[in-house]
Design a protein around this motif. Structure first.
Motif, PDB file in Angstrom:
ATOM      1  N   TRP A 259      56.948 -11.282  54.208  1.00  0.00           N
ATOM      2  CA  TRP A 259      58.194 -11.860  53.733  1.00  0.00           C
ATOM      3  C   TRP A 259      58.362 -13.264  54.316  1.00  0.00           C
ATOM      4  O   TRP A 259      58.069 -13.512  55.483  1.00  0.00           O
ATOM      5  CB  TRP A 259      59.392 -11.008  54.141  1.00  0.00           C
ATOM      6  N   VAL A 260      58.817 -14.160  53.476  1.00  0.00           N
ATOM      7  CA  VAL A 260      59.082 -15.521  53.952  1.00  0.00           C
ATOM      8  C   VAL A 260      60.362 -15.485  54.778  1.00  0.00           C
ATOM      9  O   VAL A 260      61.410 -15.055  54.282  1.00  0.00           O
ATOM     10  CB  VAL A 260      59.223 -16.497  52.773  1.00  0.00           C
ATOM     11  N   PRO A 261      60.318 -15.876  56.038  1.00  0.00           N
ATOM     12  CA  PRO A 261      61.512 -15.759  56.897  1.00  0.00           C
ATOM     13  C   PRO A 261      62.661 -16.607  56.383  1.00  0.00           C
ATOM     14  O   PRO A 261      62.488 -17.748  55.951  1.00  0.00           O
ATOM     15  CB  PRO A 261      61.010 -16.260  58.259  1.00  0.00           C
ATOM     16  N   ASP A 262      63.865 -16.010  56.442  1.00  0.00           N
ATOM     17  CA  ASP A 262      65.125 -16.696  56.159  1.00  0.00           C
ATOM     18  C   ASP A 262      65.195 -17.270  54.751  1.00  0.00           C
ATOM     19  O   ASP A 262      65.923 -18.239  54.505  1.00  0.00           O
ATOM     20  CB  ASP A 262      65.349 -17.825  57.174  1.00  0.00           C
ATOM     21  N   VAL A 263      64.458 -16.706  53.822  1.00  0.00           N
ATOM     22  CA  VAL A 263      64.525 -17.148  52.431  1.00  0.00           C
ATOM     23  C   VAL A 263      64.941 -15.939  51.601  1.00  0.00           C
ATOM     24  O   VAL A 263      64.146 -15.032  51.344  1.00  0.00           O
ATOM     25  CB  VAL A 263      63.171 -17.708  51.952  1.00  0.00           C
ATOM     26  N   GLU A 264      66.202 -15.922  51.207  1.00  0.00           N
ATOM     27  CA  GLU A 264      66.740 -14.836  50.400  1.00  0.00           C
ATOM     28  C   GLU A 264      67.234 -15.320  49.045  1.00  0.00           C
ATOM     29  O   GLU A 264      67.862 -14.566  48.313  1.00  0.00           O
ATOM     30  CB  GLU A 264      67.910 -14.166  51.148  1.00  0.00           C
ATOM     31  N   ASP A 265      66.999 -16.605  48.755  1.00  0.00           N
ATOM     32  CA  ASP A 265      67.497 -17.170  47.492  1.00  0.00           C
ATOM     33  C   ASP A 265      66.412 -17.963  46.786  1.00  0.00           C
ATOM     34  O   ASP A 265      66.657 -19.015  46.206  1.00  0.00           O
ATOM     35  CB  ASP A 265      68.703 -18.059  47.751  1.00  0.00           C
ATOM     36  N   ALA A 266      65.174 -17.456  46.807  1.00  0.00           N
ATOM     37  CA  ALA A 266      64.059 -18.166  46.190  1.00  0.00           C
ATOM     38  C   ALA A 266      64.150 -18.073  44.674  1.00  0.00           C
ATOM     39  O   ALA A 266      64.604 -17.072  44.106  1.00  0.00           O
ATOM     40  CB  ALA A 266      62.737 -17.600  46.690  1.00  0.00           C
ATOM     41  N   THR A 267      63.712 -19.129  44.020  1.00  0.00           N
ATOM     42  CA  THR A 267      63.731 -19.178  42.548  1.00  0.00           C
ATOM     43  C   THR A 267      62.336 -19.366  41.963  1.00  0.00           C
ATOM     44  O   THR A 267      61.982 -18.712  40.989  1.00  0.00           O
ATOM     45  CB  THR A 267      64.642 -20.320  42.079  1.00  0.00           C
ATOM     46  N   VAL A 268      61.538 -20.280  42.511  1.00  0.00           N
ATOM     47  CA  VAL A 268      60.199 -20.558  41.995  1.00  0.00           C
ATOM     48  C   VAL A 268      59.260 -20.739  43.188  1.00  0.00           C
ATOM     49  O   VAL A 268      59.694 -20.919  44.336  1.00  0.00           O
ATOM     50  CB  VAL A 268      60.180 -21.830  41.113  1.00  0.00           C
ATOM     51  N   CYS A 269      57.974 -20.733  42.879  1.00  0.00           N
ATOM     52  CA  CYS A 269      56.965 -20.908  43.924  1.00  0.00           C
ATOM     53  C   CYS A 269      55.766 -21.657  43.338  1.00  0.00           C
ATOM     54  O   CYS A 269      55.559 -21.687  42.126  1.00  0.00           O
ATOM     55  CB  CYS A 269      56.517 -19.580  44.520  1.00  0.00           C
ATOM     56  N   SER A 270      54.985 -22.279  44.244  1.00  0.00           N
ATOM     57  CA  SER A 270      53.770 -22.990  43.843  1.00  0.00           C
ATOM     58  C   SER A 270      52.832 -23.040  45.030  1.00  0.00           C
ATOM     59  O   SER A 270      53.270 -23.055  46.191  1.00  0.00           O
ATOM     60  CB  SER A 270      54.100 -24.411  43.366  1.00  0.00           C
ATOM     61  N   VAL A 271      51.528 -23.085  44.753  1.00  0.00           N
ATOM     62  CA  VAL A 271      50.505 -23.001  45.786  1.00  0.00           C
ATOM     63  C   VAL A 271      49.658 -24.258  45.747  1.00  0.00           C
ATOM     64  O   VAL A 271      49.230 -24.711  44.673  1.00  0.00           O
ATOM     65  CB  VAL A 271      49.611 -21.751  45.602  1.00  0.00           C
ATOM     66  N   ASN A 272      49.412 -24.837  46.943  1.00  0.00           N
ATOM     67  CA  ASN A 272      48.504 -25.966  47.114  1.00  0.00           C
ATOM     68  C   ASN A 272      47.173 -25.416  47.594  1.00  0.00           C
ATOM     69  O   ASN A 272      47.069 -24.893  48.716  1.00  0.00           O
ATOM     70  CB  ASN A 272      49.084 -26.960  48.128  1.00  0.00           C
ATOM     71  N   HIS A 273      46.151 -25.515  46.759  1.00  0.00           N
ATOM     72  CA  HIS A 273      44.854 -24.920  47.086  1.00  0.00           C
ATOM     73  C   HIS A 273      44.141 -25.703  48.186  1.00  0.00           C
ATOM     74  O   HIS A 273      43.553 -25.105  49.094  1.00  0.00           O
ATOM     75  CB  HIS A 273      43.977 -24.863  45.839  1.00  0.00           C
ATOM     76  N   LYS A 274      44.173 -27.004  48.114  1.00  0.00           N
ATOM     77  CA  LYS A 274      43.368 -27.831  49.022  1.00  0.00           C
ATOM     78  C   LYS A 274      43.895 -27.785  50.455  1.00  0.00           C
ATOM     79  O   LYS A 274      43.115 -27.687  51.410  1.00  0.00           O
ATOM     80  CB  LYS A 274      43.345 -29.265  48.509  1.00  0.00           C
TER      81      LYS A 274
END
Length: 1475
Positions: A259-274
């Protein structure tokens, strides 16, 4: 490192002929094909040019069964498409390519020859493929599908609303047997229920989630990265998580989550591969970024992206979309209520649309025009597709649903994003899809050739050329252009040739050589390079060779060779190729190096090439240039770096250098040019791999981590002898800039003498960090400047319907000095010696004083405004450090004037009193700095103090000829209010660091009853009276204030002016109006005294200049300070303007004006007068010869001195023993005519009046001899080499103009002595004649006697000392003779009345009746009946005082006629030769 350019483009990706909304855009893996979907259609477009290829529309029945299109995803090989519908059904489409290979565009020329294409620009070489789109199947599971993502070339990851994850093959989806039974079988295959896997809340994996996933929770957003081995997930309850599997196969027993700490209102996500980063958007408009910890695989907080501090809270809304660029260098963020922003990898803000100029009619906080729904990066990150909400009023729709149109933003990016090896160059290079932007400071022709040539110009002075004698026309081997690069903001835009860009779009790599003369670019295939000198591109002559290889591992210049890592399509091998720039691009000139795996990155250190390949091997090659076309390559060693990185693709950049972790002395076998250290940036962590001194093999296991969160780094190896040579520079985004520099030991402490060193136990290196206001792209180490780029926007029209209503984005180059940042950090850590060494090496920079000022300003504001006590204040150390440099006083005053007055007490409590600093400025002759301190004194001290110091500085400025400063000081003194002379300053604010802040009267009740209530009965203070009455005794009331006596200009001194004070007393009786009149009268008296004090100082200085014969300085003083020179000179006629010795004055003028000496040091027989001829003999024969020599007159229209006279008026009265004497001497006028005695000469003058006869610049005078026995003393030849024209015309042209202007001023002021001296200096005989004429007409015998004696002494001196003025003084003998005759005549006519005391001693204006009478007489008197006066026809004004029938006069006239008749045949010989 990404920057927007130009206008955002509005694209129409709708179905042809329809106005529909675009729900999603997605590009394929190679970013060549673009797929856009609406509710019921799908369209595929080609990226460049943006051309539609194929459309497919779904029928109404399909929409009713499976829903509208929601999300689209490509298969990595671009052969299939999968669309997720609104009802959770997956539709699979198959893409078929045309087997013939023909494109969709058929280019056919018309039959008319005039319309046929004959230019390469008219041909589209890009083969746009012909595609067909076919719906293959629809997959409907037992639970609706919520999201999908591609995890490999052949697999998909599907999430359902039952919190299940399904890992399926693309081949399973396109099976023909998939139906209702097949759907059930597919749902049971490889299903993972996330409620069954453990979730942890910390990275140690020992604390599970409480509570677990809810019953209604499911995965709403999912993105996978193979480099982190997991997925970033957003659940339906807005909780953010990170899902990771121990193996590539997603199995329940091998999976767990964080779980991402202290994040209870997330809407979107994205990943940086490099960089292995996970970004989560939140409802509070922030974005949190986490990194993957290598030891446990858990999440580690990296940084936060937030604009809430600069906008109204809640005005942005939740984060709507996130998208990393393809290279992982930037992250674009879009908010629900509108607006986008661009951030670097570790949190540096690059661009925000909230700062764009949309015009006055757009409210960005409430109606932002950029309300973005979806984002998608195009090829290489040069374009960003955005689906933006369109206003309903702009188009007619059948329903109230929002319509999303497509906008395209164009970007340019730094070459560091794809080619990190360019960090070693000082040129700012940006690359677009088909354009290069380069900032070089100036044109290269000016850089290299500007100092080589000197072109002819109109000026007589030679052009200064700053170049060495051994410079040639060839380009210098090493040119220092860093100072030029730091100043200019000019962008050079270089367009790629169409023949290359049409088939190899877009640009992938670009590079520039160290000199900035050549560029190289690599696109989809091949290579091209450009010469900045010739402005020409060079391409492959054989186009097939250009298509045979792809540059994949970087591009770099080395000694005229282009070095690149590439893949050969023809041989299917990985290579390192080197092409020389001097010859054409061809494989026969290329040098190839075979490598085992694809090249990922390249870099160069001197003659050593380092290459990283995909197998994790770092190879070091030693290059040696054999000739202009070939080189030799030798592999020095190889290092395996797989142990320090997850995958070689995670290595952002690497380099090789001789930088070491310690400062130990290098062994004799180790050269400074040998690369001993490899520095690698792995996912933002800087690792340093050093060679062991006992073992020549480099072991990657010995790597040490220097820093984290690093986007790019630089090495200052180019500095030769600088304390900042072996430094490592790191940029960490939101964390600012870091520099890893060595700690310099004192000079008396030897490094190699370890046993004798002090036991300080200090580190050999230190890491310093400081913030930056810009994104650094180039670091100029020699100039301690960071260069970057910022976006600026401008609006061309405010019409909403126009295509140009959106802002136009511009690029602006920015710079920032970082020297003060480093100095502050070193001084804070008590490393003053290192700071002093660094500052000493930068003293020659023009902005070094400004850096010290910034250093002091930052520390002052931080400490003075701090609310917490500072026991170890840094300001005293900063002041002690600045005191070591000569700009200490300048730094203090500049810093003080740019800060608030409230901070001054804290500053000067440690820097010293302003009075003392002012005195130090005077001692060190820093007058401009002292003038700046007057502003401070004016605000901190009473006005009388600032007035005294300003007066003192004014006198010193006058002595040092600082006219501009003196002008400012006079204005400063006049601006001081006389009413505030004795009043203390009320603007002084005591700082809270020195005393507690005082409360204002509005905060405290000032009533005396309150104090009596608290403190008890106390004596009541006397109340203030509102009426103006006098408290003086009666006998003192009668006393009135004496008026201020004016000071005598002869006895006033500077001390008296400084100590002068004024006091005014109020009247004892009278109303308020009387008091006001008295005060106004007192104020006006004070104003007059202030002005008189300033005038006294100026007059004293002018008198001193005049006494020292410094006339040029006197002219400058009059011009700059508005000093009325003529008025003042008219008062100084009998004082400083009176000359007793013309010879001394003439010699002083020669010395002051730096003219050649007035005495001739070389003589010859031709230039010397005969030994028997002296001045006495000259006077004897001139007395006889003067009966026939006639004076010439100049033109009646112009002055011989070249100036028209100004309007003359009565000069101020002169003071003589306290009595006022009316000046009755005729003023010298430019139209004054010299009088002549002979009718024959008058006729000659009339015939030659148009020729402007003058005595200016006379070389010699012809002789008029009566008899042969008279020596020919006038016929001296001065035309030889010793006394040529250059010796006589000693005044330069500009100086002559100044002297003539001063002569005009002295003439108008009636200063005879200086007027004569300047006329003699100018060799202006006409001016001397006019002055003598006026003196004779003024009837001032004493003046004539004094001037006659002075001219005779000057003539005697010119004969005795062999002066260059001898010819000119000979030409003045007629004027001297007339003076003598007038003095004799005046003595005869007025034997008892020509006393010196009774005569006027100055030139003045004749009374009007005299002037008129003389003019009338001059008009009526016949020239043939000239009486015995001396050329002055003023008999009418003289009356009967002069008897025309005097016997002596008749005798003189008869003798004059007899001599004239004897010499009538030699009139021409008696005329003066005209120059």
């Amino acid at each position: 490192m990404y920057f927007t350019v130009g206008w955002p483009k509005v694209l129409s990706l709708d179905f042809p002929g329809e106005n529909s909304s675009i729900n999603h855009i997605c590009c394929d893996a190679v970013k060549i094909l673009v797929a856009a979907i609406g509710d019921n259609f799908i369209g595929i477009w080609y990226a460049n040019p943006l051309i539609p290829i194929v459309f497919y529309r779904r029928n109404e029945e399909s929409i009713a069964q499976v829903g509208t299109n929601k999300t689209i995803i490509w298969k990595p090989d671009s052969r299939q498409l999968a669309i997720l519908t609104s009802l959770g059904v997956l539709i699979l489409y198959h893409i078929e390519f045309d087997a013939d290979g023909n494109g969709i565009l058929a280019q056919i020329d018309p039959p008319t020859s005039n319309l046929k294409r004959d230019s390469a620009e008219l041909f589209i070489k890009e083969n746009i493929p012909k595609l067909s789109l076919r719906e293959q199947s629809s997959i409907k599971l037992d639970a609706p599908i919520t999201t999908i993502c591609c995890i490999s070339l052949t697999e998909l990851l599907i999430a359902t609303d039952q919190c299940d994850l399904l890992r399926v093959q693309w081949t399973d989806l396109d099976a023909d047997t998939v139906g209702e039974s097949g759907e059930l079988a597919l749902a049971l295959h490889a299903s993972i229920n996330l409620r069954n896997i453990p979730f942890y809340v910390n990275r140690n994996c020992n604390l599970k989630s409480i509570p677990p996933l809810g019953d209604n929770s499911y995965v709403a957003a999912l993105e996978y990265s193979p480099f982190i081995g997991g997925c970033a997930a957003i659940f339906s309850d807005n909780r953010a998580a990170f899902l990771i599997a121990m193996h590539l196969r997603f199995e329940p027993q091998n999976m767990h989550g964080f779980w991402v700490p202290d994040v209870e209102d997330a809407t979107v996500c994205s990943v940086n591969h490099k960089f292995r980063l996970l970004a989560y958007g939140r409802k509070n408009s922030d974005v949190v970024v986490y990194a993957i910890e290598d030891t446990t695989g858990g999440l580690e907080f990296s940084h936060r992206l937030s604009l809430n501090s600069s906008v109204i809270p809640g005005s942005l809304g939740e984060v709507r979309e996130l998208k990393w660029s393809p290279d992982g260098c930037v992250l674009v963020v879009a908010w629900e209520k509108g607006g986008i922003s661009l951030w670097s990898t570790f949190g540096s803000l690059l661009m925000s649309s909230l700062s764009w100029d949309f015009g006055l009619h757009v409210d960005l906080m409430h109606h932002n025009p950029l309300q973005v729904g979806k984002l998608e990066w195009s090829t290489e990150g040069y374009h960003l597709f955005m689906t933006c909400k369109k206003k309903l009023g702009e188009s007619c729709t059948e329903n109230n649903n929002d319509i999303y149109k497509v906008l395209q933003l164009n970007f340019v990016k730094s070459t560091l994003s794809m080619n990190p090896c360019m960090a070693s160059h000082s040129h700012l290079l940006l690359q677009g899809d088909d354009t290069l932007y380069i900032n070089q400071g100036d044109n290269l022709e000016k850089i290299y050739f500007g100092n080589k040539f000197s072109f002819p110009n109109n000026s007589s002075e030679a052009t200064k050329v700053d170049c060495n004698l051994d410079d040639s026309i060839d380009v210098k081997k090493s040119v220092d252009i860093s100072s030029i690069l730091s100043e200019s903001k000019l962008w050079n835009m270089i367009q790629l040739p169409l023949t290359y860009a049409s088939s190899n779009w877009p640009v992938r790599y670009s590079a520039i050589n160290a000199e900035g003369t050549h560029l190289a670019v690599a696109g989809r295939t091949g290579l091209a390079h450009y010469s900045m000198l010739t402005k020409k591109w060079k391409l492959f002559g054989n186009e097939s060779q250009e298509k045979d290889f792809v540059v994949s591992g970087g591009l770099i210049w080395w000694k005229g060779f282009i070095v690149m890592g590439c893949y050969s399509l023809l041989d299917r091998t990985d290579e390192i190729r080197c092409y020389p720039e001097e010859c054409k691009l061809d494989n026969q000139y290329g040098n190839k190096i075979q490598v085992r795996a694809p090249v990922i990155s390249l870099n160069m250190f001197r003659d050593q090439l380092i290459a990283l390949t995909a197998d994790g091997i770092v190879s070091l090659f030693e290059l040696k240039k054999l000739d202009a076309y070939s080189l030799s390559v030798n592999c020095a060693y190889e290092v395996d770096v797989k142990s320090i990185c997850i995958h070689p693709a995670c290595i952002v950049s690497l380099t090789v250098t001789n930088l070491r972790n310690d400062l130990t002395a290098k062994t004799a076998s180790t050269s400074s040019d040998t690369a001993e250290t490899i520095i690698v940036n792995v996912c933002g962590r800087i690792l340093m791999i050093q060679r062991d001194s006992r073992n020549s093999v480099i072991n990657s296991l010995m790597a040490s981590c220097l820093a984290s969160c690093v986007e790019c780094f630089w090495l200052s190896n180019a500095l030769e002898k600088s304390p900042m040579r072996d430094c490592l520079w790191l940029y960490s985004g939101a964390h600012g800039m870091r520099v890893w520099l060595p700690i310099l030991p004192p000079s008396n402490e030897k490094i190699h003498e370890a046993p004798h060193r002090l036991h300080t136990f200090m580190s050999k290196r230190i890491m310093l960090s400081f913030p930056l206001k810009l994104y650094p792209l180039v670091i100029l180490f020699d100039n301690v400047i960071v260069l970057g780029v910022e976006n600026e926007t401008t609006l061309y029209t405010s019409e909403a319907s126009s295509h140009f209503a959106l802002p136009f984005c511009l690029l602006e180059r920015k710079s920032q000095v970082y020297l003060h940042k480093i100095l502050r950090q070193l001084i804070k850590r008590n490393l003053g010696y290192s700071a002093w060494e660094i500052a000493k090496s930068c003293r020659s920079l023009p902005y070094f004083p400004h850096s010290l000022e910034l250093l002091l300003h930052e520390v002052l504001e931080e400490e003075a405004l701090s609310k917490d006590p500072i026991p170890d204040a840094l300001l005293p150390s900063i002041l002690d450090f600045i005191r070591e440099f000569p700009v200490y006083l300048q730094t203090i005053v500049q810093c003080a004037r740019k800060t608030e007055i409230a901070l001054w007490p804290y500053l000067f409590s440690m820097a010293g009193k302003p009075k003392d600093l002012f005195q130090q400025c005077l001692q060190s002759e820093e007058l401009e700095t002292a003038a700046s301190f007057l502003i401070i004194l004016q605000n901190l001290e009473p006005s009388i103090i600032s007035k005294q110091y300003a007066t003192l500085l004014l006198d010193i400025a006058l002595q040092n000829r600082k006219w501009e400063l003196a002008k400012d000081l006079i204005r400063f003194l006049k601006a001081i209010d006389p009413n505030e002379i004795d009043s203390p300053r009320s603007s002084m604010v005591v700082n809270m660091k020195i005393a507690p802040p005082s409360q204002t009267q509005s905060q405290v009740n000032q009533n005396a009853e309150v104090f009596n209530m608290i403190l008890g009965p106390i004596a009541r203070e006397r109340s203030f009276s509102t009426t103006v009455t006098s408290n003086l005794p009666k006998e003192k009331k009668d006393k009135q204030t004496l008026p201020t006596n004016s000071l005598n200009s002869n006895t006033s001194t500077l001390t008296g002016a400084l100590n002068e004070t004024s006091a005014s007393s109020l009247p004892s009786n009278g109303g308020a109006a009387v008091v006001r009149r008295k005060m106004e009268r007192s104020n006006s008296t004070r104003d007059r005294k202030e002005i008189f004090c300033i005038e006294t100082i100026l007059q004293n200085h002018a008198r001193k200049l005049l006494q020292n014969h410094k006339l040029i300085e006197l002219g400058y003083m009059s011009a700059f300070l508005d000093f009325h020179l003529v008025t003042w000179l008219s008062q100084e006629i009998d004082r400083s303007a009176k000359l007793d010795d013309y010879v001394e004055a003439l010699n002083c003028l020669h010395e002051e004006l730096k003219l050649p000496p007035a005495l001739l040091h070389t003589t010859s027989e031709d230039t010397e007068l005969s030994l028997g001829t002296d001045y006495t003999q000259l006077k004897k024969h001139f007395a006889i010869d003067n009966q026939h020599s006639l004076l010439l007159r100049p033109s009646s229209h112009t002055s011989e001195s070249g100036y028209f006279s100004l309007a003359l008026m009565d000069t101020p009265t002169s003071m003589n023993n306290g009595n006022t004497i009316q000046n009755n001497i005729t003023a010298i006028k430019e139209h004054e005519e010299l009088r002549y005695k002979s009718a024959q000469m008058n006729e000659f003058v009339k015939s030659r009046s148009n020729s402007q006869i003058s005595f200016d610049h006379i070389r010699c005078r012809p002789s008029i001899a009566l008899q042969d026995e008279v020596p020919n003393i006038y016929s001296v030849n001065f035309d030889n080499a010793s006394t040529n024209e250059n010796n006589l015309r000693i005044l330069p042209e500009k100086l002559s103009i100044k002297i003539r202007y001063l002569l005009q001023l002295f003439i108008e002021a009636n200063c005879i002595d200086y007027a004569l001296v300047l006329s003699i200096l100018l060799h202006d005989a006409a001016s001397v004649g006019r002055i003598v004429n006026v003196m004779i007409r003024s009837e001032s015998v004493a003046i004539c006697q004094r001037i006659d004696a002075a001219l005779k002494r000057l003539t005697q001196w010119s004969f005795d000392r062999d002066s260059i003025y001898r010819p000119f003084m000979i030409s003045l003998q007629p004027h001297i003779y007339h003076l003598d005759q007038y003095i004799i005549s005046a003595a005869i006519k007025f034997p008892m009345h020509h006393n010196v005391e009774d005569t006027d001693l100055s030139l003045g204006v004749l009374p009007e009746n005299k002037v008129d009478g003389s003019n009338n007489m001059a008009q009526t008197t016949h020239t043939g009946n000239i009486s015995s006066d001396w050329g002055l026809e003023n008999q009418a004004s003289e009356g009967s005082a002069i008897d025309p029938g005097d016997a002596s006069n008749k005798a003189g006239n008869s003798n004059f006629r007899r001599l004239s008749r004897e010499q009538s045949g030699r009139t021409e010989a008696g005329a003066c030769r005209i120059m």
